[in-house]
Design a protein around this motif. Structure first.
Motif, PDB file in Angstrom:
ATOM      1  N   SER A 164      -6.125  -5.028   7.178  1.00  0.00           N
ATOM      2  CA  SER A 164      -6.053  -3.579   6.990  1.00  0.00           C
ATOM      3  C   SER A 164      -5.364  -2.845   8.135  1.00  0.00           C
ATOM      4  CB  SER A 164      -7.457  -2.995   6.794  1.00  0.00           C
ATOM      5  OG  SER A 164      -8.241  -3.123   7.973  1.00  0.00           O
ATOM      6  N   LYS A 165      -5.317  -3.464   9.336  1.00  0.00           N
ATOM      7  CA  LYS A 165      -4.780  -2.754  10.503  1.00  0.00           C
ATOM      8  C   LYS A 165      -3.574  -3.426  11.147  1.00  0.00           C
ATOM      9  CE  LYS A 165      -8.281   0.079  10.178  1.00  0.00           C
ATOM     10  NZ  LYS A 165      -8.093   1.433   9.595  1.00  0.00           N
ATOM     11  N   ARG A 166      -3.531  -4.733  11.154  1.00  0.00           N
ATOM     12  CA  ARG A 166      -2.474  -5.425  11.885  1.00  0.00           C
ATOM     13  C   ARG A 166      -1.207  -5.610  11.077  1.00  0.00           C
ATOM     14  NH1 ARG A 166      -1.537  -5.458  16.309  1.00  0.00           N
ATOM     15  NH2 ARG A 166      -1.070  -7.652  16.714  1.00  0.00           N
ATOM     16  N   VAL A 167      -1.326  -5.693   9.757  1.00  0.00           N
ATOM     17  CA  VAL A 167      -0.157  -5.774   8.875  1.00  0.00           C
ATOM     18  C   VAL A 167      -0.214  -4.621   7.884  1.00  0.00           C
ATOM     19  CG1 VAL A 167       0.091  -8.271   9.105  1.00  0.00           C
ATOM     20  CG2 VAL A 167      -1.358  -7.348   7.285  1.00  0.00           C
ATOM     21  N   ASP A 168       0.894  -4.374   7.229  1.00  0.00           N
ATOM     22  CA  ASP A 168       0.979  -3.279   6.259  1.00  0.00           C
ATOM     23  C   ASP A 168       1.056  -3.856   4.852  1.00  0.00           C
ATOM     24  OD1 ASP A 168       1.109  -1.243   8.261  1.00  0.00           O
ATOM     25  OD2 ASP A 168       3.203  -1.789   8.602  1.00  0.00           O
ATOM     26  N   ILE A 169       0.024  -3.627   4.063  1.00  0.00           N
ATOM     27  CA  ILE A 169       0.005  -4.064   2.662  1.00  0.00           C
ATOM     28  C   ILE A 169       0.051  -2.840   1.778  1.00  0.00           C
ATOM     29  CG2 ILE A 169      -1.321  -5.217   0.857  1.00  0.00           C
ATOM     30  CD1 ILE A 169      -2.495  -7.036   2.964  1.00  0.00           C
ATOM     31  N   GLU A 170       1.118  -2.738   0.993  1.00  0.00           N
ATOM     32  CA  GLU A 170       1.255  -1.666   0.020  1.00  0.00           C
ATOM     33  C   GLU A 170       0.791  -2.170  -1.340  1.00  0.00           C
ATOM     34  OE1 GLU A 170       2.124   1.360   0.729  1.00  0.00           O
ATOM     35  OE2 GLU A 170       2.667   0.989   2.828  1.00  0.00           O
ATOM     36  N   PRO A 171       0.266  -1.292  -2.200  1.00  0.00           N
ATOM     37  CA  PRO A 171      -0.118  -1.726  -3.543  1.00  0.00           C
ATOM     38  C   PRO A 171       1.039  -2.440  -4.239  1.00  0.00           C
ATOM     39  CG  PRO A 171      -0.927   0.488  -3.138  1.00  0.00           C
ATOM     40  CD  PRO A 171      -0.043   0.147  -1.968  1.00  0.00           C
ATOM     41  N   GLY A 172       0.748  -3.608  -4.775  1.00  0.00           N
ATOM     42  CA  GLY A 172       1.768  -4.398  -5.455  1.00  0.00           C
ATOM     43  C   GLY A 172       2.440  -5.434  -4.585  1.00  0.00           C
ATOM     44  N   ASP A 173       2.241  -5.381  -3.262  1.00  0.00           N
ATOM     45  CA  ASP A 173       2.819  -6.396  -2.382  1.00  0.00           C
ATOM     46  C   ASP A 173       2.226  -7.768  -2.688  1.00  0.00           C
ATOM     47  OD1 ASP A 173       4.468  -4.665  -1.025  1.00  0.00           O
ATOM     48  OD2 ASP A 173       3.235  -4.577   0.796  1.00  0.00           O
ATOM     49  N   TRP A 174       3.062  -8.795  -2.502  1.00  0.00           N
ATOM     50  CA  TRP A 174       2.578 -10.166  -2.621  1.00  0.00           C
ATOM     51  C   TRP A 174       1.992 -10.614  -1.285  1.00  0.00           C
ATOM     52  CZ3 TRP A 174       1.949 -12.735  -7.035  1.00  0.00           C
ATOM     53  CH2 TRP A 174       2.651 -12.276  -8.165  1.00  0.00           C
ATOM     54  N   VAL A 175       0.815 -11.237  -1.348  1.00  0.00           N
ATOM     55  CA  VAL A 175       0.101 -11.678  -0.142  1.00  0.00           C
ATOM     56  C   VAL A 175      -0.357 -13.114  -0.364  1.00  0.00           C
ATOM     57  CG1 VAL A 175      -1.847 -11.275   1.407  1.00  0.00           C
ATOM     58  CG2 VAL A 175      -0.730  -9.330   0.280  1.00  0.00           C
ATOM     59  N   ALA A 176       0.050 -14.026   0.513  1.00  0.00           N
ATOM     60  CA  ALA A 176      -0.436 -15.408   0.462  1.00  0.00           C
ATOM     61  C   ALA A 176      -1.529 -15.592   1.501  1.00  0.00           C
ATOM     62  CB  ALA A 176       0.700 -16.384   0.715  1.00  0.00           C
ATOM     63  N   VAL A 177      -2.568 -16.347   1.157  1.00  0.00           N
ATOM     64  CA  VAL A 177      -3.630 -16.682   2.101  1.00  0.00           C
ATOM     65  C   VAL A 177      -3.746 -18.199   2.137  1.00  0.00           C
ATOM     66  CG1 VAL A 177      -6.077 -16.501   2.660  1.00  0.00           C
ATOM     67  CG2 VAL A 177      -4.875 -14.527   1.702  1.00  0.00           C
TER      68      VAL A 177
END
Length: 355
Positions: A164-177
């Motif tokens: 939530s603070k170190r990277v920027d995630i916008e709605p709809g972004d792809w995120v791999a974990v």
């Protein structure tokens, strides 16, 4: 009081009678309601971090994801009283350094890791102390069950702060974990709450199923594909890659996979700490990072003031950290649970709730 006590690297942990903690002028003593059982405890128990100078000594009490009630208050503590229900970050800060004053207490110059050093023992015990209490304690709502608060500790806090603070995630972004242990599951859940399209990567199908229950839109068993980064990219729009990739294990191969699955301008978030095999050093595709303007970020714990944001999101139903808590146990069971963490097949976050 009863406590689980470290006997030496790799030696069985023992439930013993020990003295209750002293309460210094800036400290409080807390009666333990619950404490998460974290893989970081396991790494320290196994001597994995001697290369950074973290060498636990016999007599140490692990446990750094606590919640409980204040039972004793130091004479200089002004913000808390007996009976208050509290938790705290695992990395205790002094409140005075430039980073603390800038709201970045999680990287305090004088940070003390609770439960990893003799002068700040942890919470695998009936009671524990917290230094610099006015700085580090967080008041906890009475209506949140203890196991859920303990589940927020090191793993959820580190993932939440990072995502939530170190990277920027916008709605709809792809995120791999990459890696679906406690930190990874927390990252999946948080990224989903922020609107990300999450792809979970692990080697155990049951963990991938749990990740999908927590919001992942797709999953990859990395044992079943030849090229993990390409498998991730194929799931993204235009096969360009992900905007954010989180590594939650600290293993060279998964760190490299995480960086390699990024789209141009993508952001890698490193949450996992390495073991003695890597000793903090991992080779990276530096030229690709330069050409594609990829970013590399770290996340380490969470400053105390960010707990309020978690509590608000819990209250609104946007996140439910309790879903990641996989089991509860009594204090006498902690040694057995720690043993099982070495198999890397435990699900979610185990929490000790009986003292």
């Amino acid at each position: 009081m009863d406590a689980v006590v470290f006997q030496g690297v790799g030696e069985p942990l023992q439930l013993e009678q020990v003295d209750r903690p002293d309460c210094g002028p800036e400290e409080v003593v807390v009666e333990t309601e619950a404490c998460g059982i974290c893989r970081s405890d396991w790494h320290a128990w196994q001597g994995d971090w001697d290369w950074i100078g973290l060498v636990p000594q016999p007599g140490l009490i692990f446990g750094h994801e606590p919640v409980g009630r204040v039972v004793e208050v130091g004479e200089n503590v002004t913000r808390f009283s007996e009976g208050d229900r509290v938790t705290n970050p695992f990395n205790l800060s002094d409140g005075t350094c430039p980073y603390c004053r800038a709201g970045k207490a999680n990287i305090c110059e004088s940070s003390v890791p609770m439960g990893f050093v003799d002068f700040q023992k942890g919470a695998f015990a009936e009671e524990y102390s917290v230094r610099n209490a006015d700085q580090n304690l967080v008041e906890v709502p009475d209506d949140i069950p203890a196991h859920e608060i303990a589940g927020l500790g090191c793993r959820f806090a580190t993932a939440f702060h990072g995502v939530s603070k170190r990277v920027d995630i916008e709605p709809g972004d792809w995120v791999a974990v990459h890696g679906c242990g406690g930190v990874g599951m927390s990252a999946v859940h948080t990224a989903n709450a922020l609107g990300g399209n999450v792809i979970a990567v692990d080697i155990i199908d049951e963990k991938l199923e749990m990740a999908e229950e927590l919001g992942a839109v797709a999953s990859i068993n990395s044992r079943e594909v030849e090229d993990v980064p390409q498998a991730v990219k194929q799931l993204t729009e235009g096969s360009r890659g992900v905007q954010v990739s989180v590594e939650a294990l600290g293993i060279a191969e998964t760190i490299q996979n995480s960086v390699d699955c990024l789209a141009k301008g993508g952001q890698h978030l490193q949450a996992g700490l390495t073991t003695s095999e890597e000793e903090g050093e991992v080779s990276l595709p530096v030229d690709n990072i330069v050409w594609d303007e990829r970013d590399f970020h770290g996340t380490y714990g969470m400053p105390p003031h960010e707990y309020d944001e978690i509590f608000r999101m819990m209250d609104s139903g946007k996140i439910e950290p309790g879903k990641i808590v996989s089991e509860t146990c009594g204090l006498g069971d902690v040694p057995d649970v720690m043993e099982r963490l070495g198999d890397f097949d435990t699900m979610g976050i185990p929490v000790c709730t009986e003292f």
